[in-house]
Design a protein around this motif. Structure first.
Motif, PDB file in Angstrom:
ATOM      1  N   VAL A 118       0.825  -1.215   0.000  1.00 28.27           N
ATOM      2  CA  VAL A 118       0.000   0.000   0.000  1.00 28.27           C
ATOM      3  C   VAL A 118       0.858   1.262   0.000  1.00 28.27           C
ATOM      4  CG1 VAL A 118      -2.034  -1.070   1.026  1.00 28.27           C
ATOM      5  CG2 VAL A 118      -0.285  -0.139   2.511  1.00 28.27           C
ATOM      6  N   ASN A 119       1.940   1.256   0.745  1.00 28.44           N
ATOM      7  CA  ASN A 119       2.804   2.437   0.767  1.00 28.44           C
ATOM      8  C   ASN A 119       3.455   2.643  -0.594  1.00 28.44           C
ATOM      9  OD1 ASN A 119       4.077   4.544   2.575  1.00 28.44           O
ATOM     10  ND2 ASN A 119       5.894   3.622   1.659  1.00 28.44           N
ATOM     11  N   SER A 120       3.880   1.531  -1.211  1.00 33.97           N
ATOM     12  CA  SER A 120       4.481   1.602  -2.542  1.00 33.97           C
ATOM     13  C   SER A 120       3.498   2.186  -3.550  1.00 33.97           C
ATOM     14  CB  SER A 120       4.924   0.201  -2.974  1.00 33.97           C
ATOM     15  OG  SER A 120       5.423   0.211  -4.288  1.00 33.97           O
ATOM     16  N   ALA A 121       2.244   1.720  -3.516  1.00 32.78           N
ATOM     17  CA  ALA A 121       1.229   2.208  -4.452  1.00 32.78           C
ATOM     18  C   ALA A 121       0.925   3.686  -4.218  1.00 32.78           C
ATOM     19  CB  ALA A 121      -0.045   1.385  -4.322  1.00 32.78           C
ATOM     20  N   ALA A 122       0.863   4.091  -2.957  1.00 32.94           N
ATOM     21  CA  ALA A 122       0.602   5.497  -2.642  1.00 32.94           C
ATOM     22  C   ALA A 122       1.743   6.387  -3.121  1.00 32.94           C
ATOM     23  CB  ALA A 122       0.385   5.667  -1.135  1.00 32.94           C
ATOM     24  N   GLU A 123       2.966   5.942  -2.912  1.00 28.14           N
ATOM     25  CA  GLU A 123       4.121   6.738  -3.336  1.00 28.14           C
ATOM     26  C   GLU A 123       4.204   6.832  -4.857  1.00 28.14           C
ATOM     27  OE1 GLU A 123       7.771   5.537  -1.553  1.00 28.14           O
ATOM     28  OE2 GLU A 123       7.140   6.103   0.481  1.00 28.14           O
ATOM     29  N   HIS A 124       3.842   5.730  -5.539  1.00 24.64           N
ATOM     30  CA  HIS A 124       3.879   5.779  -7.010  1.00 24.64           C
ATOM     31  C   HIS A 124       2.813   6.736  -7.533  1.00 24.64           C
ATOM     32  CE1 HIS A 124       5.204   4.371 -10.887  1.00 24.64           C
ATOM     33  NE2 HIS A 124       3.943   4.145 -11.258  1.00 24.64           N
ATOM     34  N   LYS A 136      -6.934   1.832   2.065  1.00 24.04           N
ATOM     35  CA  LYS A 136      -5.552   1.756   2.540  1.00 24.04           C
ATOM     36  C   LYS A 136      -4.611   2.626   1.710  1.00 24.04           C
ATOM     37  CE  LYS A 136      -5.839  -2.714   2.110  1.00 24.04           C
ATOM     38  NZ  LYS A 136      -7.307  -2.918   2.023  1.00 24.04           N
ATOM     39  N   VAL A 137      -4.784   2.587   0.386  1.00 25.93           N
ATOM     40  CA  VAL A 137      -3.930   3.403  -0.484  1.00 25.93           C
ATOM     41  C   VAL A 137      -4.474   4.824  -0.582  1.00 25.93           C
ATOM     42  CG1 VAL A 137      -2.992   3.674  -2.801  1.00 25.93           C
ATOM     43  CG2 VAL A 137      -3.175   1.399  -1.797  1.00 25.93           C
ATOM     44  N   GLY A 138      -5.777   4.941  -0.838  1.00 24.60           N
ATOM     45  CA  GLY A 138      -6.377   6.261  -0.979  1.00 24.60           C
ATOM     46  C   GLY A 138      -6.168   7.144   0.241  1.00 24.60           C
ATOM     47  N   GLY A 139      -6.239   6.540   1.434  1.00 22.33           N
ATOM     48  CA  GLY A 139      -6.010   7.315   2.652  1.00 22.33           C
ATOM     49  C   GLY A 139      -4.599   7.876   2.721  1.00 22.33           C
ATOM     50  N   HIS A 193       2.288  -0.765 -14.831  1.00 19.72           N
ATOM     51  CA  HIS A 193       1.828  -1.377 -13.576  1.00 19.72           C
ATOM     52  C   HIS A 193       2.989  -1.540 -12.592  1.00 19.72           C
ATOM     53  CE1 HIS A 193      -1.589  -4.056 -11.850  1.00 19.72           C
ATOM     54  NE2 HIS A 193      -0.940  -3.430 -10.892  1.00 19.72           N
ATOM     55  N   LEU A 194       3.551  -0.403 -12.209  1.00 19.72           N
ATOM     56  CA  LEU A 194       4.703  -0.396 -11.303  1.00 19.72           C
ATOM     57  C   LEU A 194       4.333  -0.040  -9.872  1.00 19.72           C
ATOM     58  CD1 LEU A 194       7.364   1.439 -13.521  1.00 19.72           C
ATOM     59  CD2 LEU A 194       6.976  -1.012 -13.251  1.00 19.72           C
ATOM     60  N   GLY A 195       3.026   0.138  -9.585  1.00 19.40           N
ATOM     61  CA  GLY A 195       2.615   0.607  -8.265  1.00 19.40           C
ATOM     62  C   GLY A 195       3.178  -0.207  -7.118  1.00 19.40           C
ATOM     63  N   ALA A 196       3.256  -1.522  -7.298  1.00 20.11           N
ATOM     64  CA  ALA A 196       3.751  -2.395  -6.220  1.00 20.11           C
ATOM     65  C   ALA A 196       5.203  -2.802  -6.438  1.00 20.11           C
ATOM     66  CB  ALA A 196       2.883  -3.640  -6.122  1.00 20.11           C
TER      67      ALA A 196
END
Length: 530
Positions: free
Chosen positions: A98-104, A150-153, A281-284
């Protein structure tokens, strides 16, 4: 347990199973479908990412499969219904990336706003230009976050750190949760209407597919910027392309696609559009996230081998993660109660009722009910029952399952009562935790108090002098040692129930002797798995 790994997974993250001598792990990455079908029957668990399709065709060959572990958040490549019908647990890793996806999300948003990719290409080509790459700040922009999970927050919090005004649409959260993130909860229409930037963070399902359509683009501000690091298909890609070509949309940044790898003409045009910033599709795809998701699914496999509750099963009712540790002892308690009563009650129940009294009743107790139901049904059918298929099997058997909750209780801070109703009447058993230890405190209409042990003997008889002595003598002659005894009775010289914990099983011959000696109207040995 044999585990098959079919996609590229971080081996460092798989150490929990690689280091467990009870588990054998085979790596067969990129197997053709036919070969995968041939070997899958040898394995009890499979670990995948997004490349392996765990569909009905594969599951027909997976005769020994107990768990499907998706090392990531999405489960688009897993037929969950087909797995559930076979009692196969499907787990994912909802927190590892989730942190990886948020940062991307923030990376491609900022890269677009500051023209990083264009300026990088220009300078590398030998040009020195600044004016064409004048960008935009996030400060005081209105950013609409669709999906405050989790990501949106995390994205909302990071946007607020840039001093943006953040509004959110999420029909499944409360205003209080939005306030906790410092954002305003609004309708989807208001997000569409007022946002300078819109970013989506929902799962892809029937409710969210084409969540943003051509009609929504018409209602957006001119020059709006769109971000999708969630799932391809949430934003209608034909409508997205049309909005870019018309100039209605000022730009977009996408990491995900409805078809991966993209092959359709629409997707090729969308990816090639000069106002699109795209990634495959690099979010994770961070080292940390890949290790985290592998660790998470590995721990779930170890939990399964140890017989412990599964935290992230997508097809099993489960508690909020913050409650899981608190609820684990009650899951053990309700399993013991279900196991216990199933060995005593008459067959063919019509209805099973789980009643929760006390503080416990404040929470959603569905995971407890399913856990107890699985333990109970395992004794009444040849099919292997677990929390995945317990409800389905009960329905197929025509058994009604009911749950009752009340914060009121007489003697215990928490009490779980299980009632079976059938052609031969009603049977009730109740238990609680005493300093974390499961205790049975009621059977039928008898108050009783004992800790369930591996081997027990339950009997009811007329409460007359000398009965206990006869029982002790007969068990002693049979070399059955009594560990403890709990006696319950409704009145003096009335009916009595006695529960013995014993060190070894009782032979049928000894049971017949006991029945004859004390005139027992009910006598049954019980075995509880420890």
């Amino acid at each position: 347990m044999k585990v098959l790994v079919t996609d590229e997974i971080s081996k460092n993250g798989l150490l929990p199973i690689l280091d467990d001598p009870r588990i054998t792990v085979d790596f067969k990455v990129g197997l053709p479908k036919e070969e995968l079908h041939q070997v899958i029957g040898d394995y009890q668990a499979i670990i995948t990412r997004s490349m392996t399709q765990v569909d009905e065709a594969l599951l027909e060959h997976a005769t020994n499969l107990k768990m499907i572990a998706r090392a990531g958040v999405g489960i688009d490549n897993v037929d969950v219904d087909a797995a559930s019908s076979r009692g196969i647990i499907v787990v994912n890793a909802p927190y590892g990336n989730v942190n990886s996806a948020a940062e991307h999300t923030m990376a491609i948003l900022l890269s677009y706003c500051r023209n990083v990719t264009l300026a990088n290409a220009s300078l590398k080509s030998g040009q020195w230009q600044r004016a064409p790459f004048t960008g935009h700040e996030l400060k005081e922009k209105t950013i609409g976050v669709i999906g405050l999970g989790k990501v949106g927050g995390r994205v909302a919090l990071r946007c607020r750190a840039f001093e943006a005004n953040v509004i959110t649409y999420d029909p499944y959260i409360s205003e209080k949760r939005a306030e906790d993130f410092g954002v305003k909860l609004v309708s989807l229409e208001d997000v569409i209407r007022f946002s300078d930037i819109i970013t989506v963070h929902t799962p892809l399902n029937d409710e969210t597919r084409d969540l943003i359509t051509a009609e929504h683009f018409e209602g957006m501000q001119d020059g709006v910027f769109i971000v999708n690091c969630a799932r391809g298909g949430i934003i209608n890609e034909e409508a997205m392309l049309a909005a870019l070509e018309s100039g209605k949309c000022g730009g977009a940044a996408f990491d995900v696609w409805s078809q991966e790898p993209p092959k359709s003409d629409t997707l090729k045009k969308l990816i090639a559009h000069p106002k699109m910033l795209v990634t495959p599709h690099l979010g994770a795809n961070t080292y940390e996230a890949q290790k985290n998701v592998a660790v998470d699914v590995s721990k779930e496999i170890v939990n399964y081998v140890d017989g412990r509750p599964i935290s992230n099963a997508v097809n099993v009712p489960r508690f909020d993660p913050d409650l899981m540790e608190q609820m684990k002892p009650y899951m053990k308690l309700v399993s013991i109660i279900g196991d216990f009563i199933s060995q005593l009650a008459p067959p063919n129940p019509n209805k099973i009722t789980f009643t929760y009294n006390g503080k416990l009743a404040r929470f959603d107790c569905a995971p407890l009910s399913v856990c107890g139901l699985a333990a109970l049904l395992n004794h009444v059918t040849d099919q292997e029952i677990n929390m995945v298929n317990a409800g389905m099997v009960a329905r197929e058997m025509g058994v009604a399952v009911e749950e009752v909750r009340s914060t009121e209780t007489d003697s215990f801070s928490n009490l779980i009562t299980l009632t079976l109703e059938g052609p031969q009447g009603k049977r009730t058993i109740a238990g609680t935790l005493f300093e974390g230890i499961p205790k049975i405190v009621k059977m039928r209409n008898f108050d009783i108090d004992f800790k369930p042990e591996e081997h027990m003997l339950v009997m009811t008889y007329a409460d007359v002098p000398g009965a206990l002595g006869k029982i002790g003598t007969i068990l002693g002659n049979a070399e059955v040692n009594i560990g403890s005894m709990s006696l319950g009775r409704t009145e003096k010289a009335g009916k009595a129930i006695v529960v013995f914990s014993i060190d070894s099983p009782v032979e049928e011959e000894t049971i017949e002797q006991l029945k004859a000696a004390i005139g027992a109207d009910f006598i049954r040995p019980v075995h509880i798995k420890q």
